[in-house]
Design a protein around this motif. Structure first.
Motif, PDB file in Angstrom:
ATOM      1  N   VAL A  70     -12.475-104.198 -71.172  1.00 50.09           N
ATOM      2  CA  VAL A  70     -13.586-103.405 -70.036  1.00 50.09           C
ATOM      3  C   VAL A  70     -12.992-102.869 -69.178  1.00 50.09           C
ATOM      4  CG1 VAL A  70     -15.165-104.238 -68.505  1.00 50.09           C
ATOM      5  CG2 VAL A  70     -15.238-105.549 -70.039  1.00 50.09           C
ATOM      6  N   TYR A  71     -11.616-102.939 -69.152  1.00 49.67           N
ATOM      7  CA  TYR A  71     -10.833-102.456 -67.867  1.00 49.67           C
ATOM      8  C   TYR A  71     -10.457-101.091 -68.539  1.00 49.67           C
ATOM      9  CZ  TYR A  71      -6.576-100.351 -65.276  1.00 49.67           C
ATOM     10  OH  TYR A  71      -5.656 -99.744 -64.769  1.00 49.67           O
ATOM     11  N   ALA A  72     -10.296-100.705 -70.044  1.00 49.42           N
ATOM     12  CA  ALA A  72     -10.354 -99.349 -70.062  1.00 49.42           C
ATOM     13  C   ALA A  72     -11.343 -98.536 -70.774  1.00 49.42           C
ATOM     14  CB  ALA A  72      -9.644 -99.521 -72.117  1.00 49.42           C
ATOM     15  N   PHE A 101      -9.213 -92.369 -59.577  1.00 47.48           N
ATOM     16  CA  PHE A 101      -7.851 -91.331 -60.896  1.00 47.48           C
ATOM     17  C   PHE A 101      -7.866 -90.351 -59.972  1.00 47.48           C
ATOM     18  CE2 PHE A 101     -11.690 -93.489 -63.439  1.00 47.48           C
ATOM     19  CZ  PHE A 101     -10.618 -94.089 -64.577  1.00 47.48           C
ATOM     20  N   ARG A 102      -8.195 -89.725 -59.004  1.00 53.35           N
ATOM     21  CA  ARG A 102      -7.711 -88.844 -58.318  1.00 53.35           C
ATOM     22  C   ARG A 102      -6.542 -89.103 -57.718  1.00 53.35           C
ATOM     23  NH1 ARG A 102     -11.697 -86.732 -56.051  1.00 53.35           N
ATOM     24  NH2 ARG A 102     -11.590 -87.947 -54.587  1.00 53.35           N
ATOM     25  N   HIS A 103      -6.163 -90.122 -56.541  1.00 48.06           N
ATOM     26  CA  HIS A 103      -5.030 -90.948 -56.554  1.00 48.06           C
ATOM     27  C   HIS A 103      -4.317 -91.708 -57.266  1.00 48.06           C
ATOM     28  CE1 HIS A 103      -5.892 -88.281 -53.327  1.00 48.06           C
ATOM     29  NE2 HIS A 103      -7.401 -89.292 -53.528  1.00 48.06           N
ATOM     30  N   ALA A 141      -1.450 -92.650 -68.229  1.00 48.45           N
ATOM     31  CA  ALA A 141      -2.104 -91.392 -68.669  1.00 48.45           C
ATOM     32  C   ALA A 141      -3.381 -91.342 -69.342  1.00 48.45           C
ATOM     33  CB  ALA A 141      -0.877 -90.720 -69.115  1.00 48.45           C
ATOM     34  N   LEU A 142      -3.238 -92.289 -69.632  1.00 50.29           N
ATOM     35  CA  LEU A 142      -4.066 -93.498 -70.722  1.00 50.29           C
ATOM     36  C   LEU A 142      -5.394 -93.177 -69.907  1.00 50.29           C
ATOM     37  CD1 LEU A 142      -5.337 -93.069 -73.708  1.00 50.29           C
ATOM     38  CD2 LEU A 142      -4.980 -95.936 -73.763  1.00 50.29           C
ATOM     39  N   VAL A 143      -5.222 -94.369 -69.405  1.00 46.71           N
ATOM     40  CA  VAL A 143      -6.588 -94.879 -68.284  1.00 46.71           C
ATOM     41  C   VAL A 143      -6.686 -93.101 -67.829  1.00 46.71           C
ATOM     42  CG1 VAL A 143      -7.166 -96.071 -66.388  1.00 46.71           C
ATOM     43  CG2 VAL A 143      -5.524 -96.979 -68.200  1.00 46.71           C
ATOM     44  N   ALA A 160      -7.099 -90.480 -68.525  1.00 48.88           N
ATOM     45  CA  ALA A 160      -7.718 -89.317 -70.212  1.00 48.88           C
ATOM     46  C   ALA A 160      -8.705 -89.699 -70.212  1.00 48.88           C
ATOM     47  CB  ALA A 160      -6.478 -89.616 -71.050  1.00 48.88           C
ATOM     48  N   LEU A 161      -9.094 -91.715 -69.855  1.00 50.96           N
ATOM     49  CA  LEU A 161     -10.201 -91.964 -70.448  1.00 50.96           C
ATOM     50  C   LEU A 161     -10.896 -92.390 -69.123  1.00 50.96           C
ATOM     51  CD1 LEU A 161      -9.256 -95.296 -72.099  1.00 50.96           C
ATOM     52  CD2 LEU A 161      -9.970 -93.771 -73.191  1.00 50.96           C
ATOM     53  N   GLY A 162     -10.794 -91.691 -67.886  1.00 54.28           N
ATOM     54  CA  GLY A 162     -11.428 -91.649 -67.268  1.00 54.28           C
ATOM     55  C   GLY A 162     -12.707 -90.522 -66.851  1.00 54.28           C
ATOM     56  N   GLU A 163     -11.818 -88.833 -67.804  1.00 48.85           N
ATOM     57  CA  GLU A 163     -12.175 -87.815 -67.823  1.00 48.85           C
ATOM     58  C   GLU A 163     -13.367 -87.640 -68.502  1.00 48.85           C
ATOM     59  OE1 GLU A 163      -8.628 -84.673 -67.929  1.00 48.85           O
ATOM     60  OE2 GLU A 163      -8.476 -86.221 -65.923  1.00 48.85           O
TER      61      GLU A 163
END
Length: 175
Positions: free
Chosen positions: A26-28, A87-89, A104-106, A108-111
């Protein structure tokens, strides 16, 4: 519901075997550890309230995972602005042990869109087949494949950009 001792033991064993990985899943999907933990906890509470039905239908994990992800996404949609700031900070400083690759993966997933992120986590991180991802998300197999294809393209570009930044930070520039 009046649960017996055997039900309680079975639920406790199920919880112990699955909770940590479910929080990671769920965090991912959400990028927010606190929200993931809250959603997972609530999903297990709901599973316990329906334990006879949930456990009687076979493996209860897909049911609990679906509930947890839906709860987290619902919360995420209500607090989208806060997550954008996250995600910005970057991750909060109290998140222990996150490697640069994981951050970096988290990021990227946020995008990705919510649907793409959920498909990637279920398929690539949990190893579920496309058909099961489709069942859990209520999408067609074709829609899941399209989401995965588009998500892989975005992730590939984003993670390639991150590795260039990481390599630059680690190299010595003269001039």
């Amino acid at each position: 519901m009046t649960a017996g001792f055997e039900d309680s033991e079975a639920f406790d064993a199920f919880y112990a075997a699955t909770a940590k990985r479910l929080v990671a899943t769920v965090y991912a999907v959400t990028g927010d550890l606190g929200e993931a933990e809250d959603a997972v906890q609530e999903a297990y509470v709901r599973a316990w309230q329906r334990w006879d039905k949930v456990s009687g239908a076979g493996d209860p994990l897909p049911w609990v995972r679906t509930v947890a992800v839906r709860l987290a996404i619902s919360t995420w949609r209500r607090t989208r602005g806060r997550l954008r700031a996250h995600f910005r900070h970057g991750a909060a400083p109290d998140v222990p042990g996150l490697s640069a690759d994981r951050v970096a993966l988290v990021g990227a997933l946020g995008e990705l869109s919510t649907e793409q992120r959920r498909a990637v986590v279920l398929h690539h991180m949990l190893g579920l087949p496309v058909e099961e991802v489709a069942r859990e998300t209520g999408a067609s197999n074709g829609a899941v494949r399209t989401r995965l294809h588009r998500a892989r393209k975005i992730l590939g570009e984003r993670l390639a950009d991150s590795s260039v930044v990481t390599e630059r930070k680690g190299s010595v520039h003269h001039g």
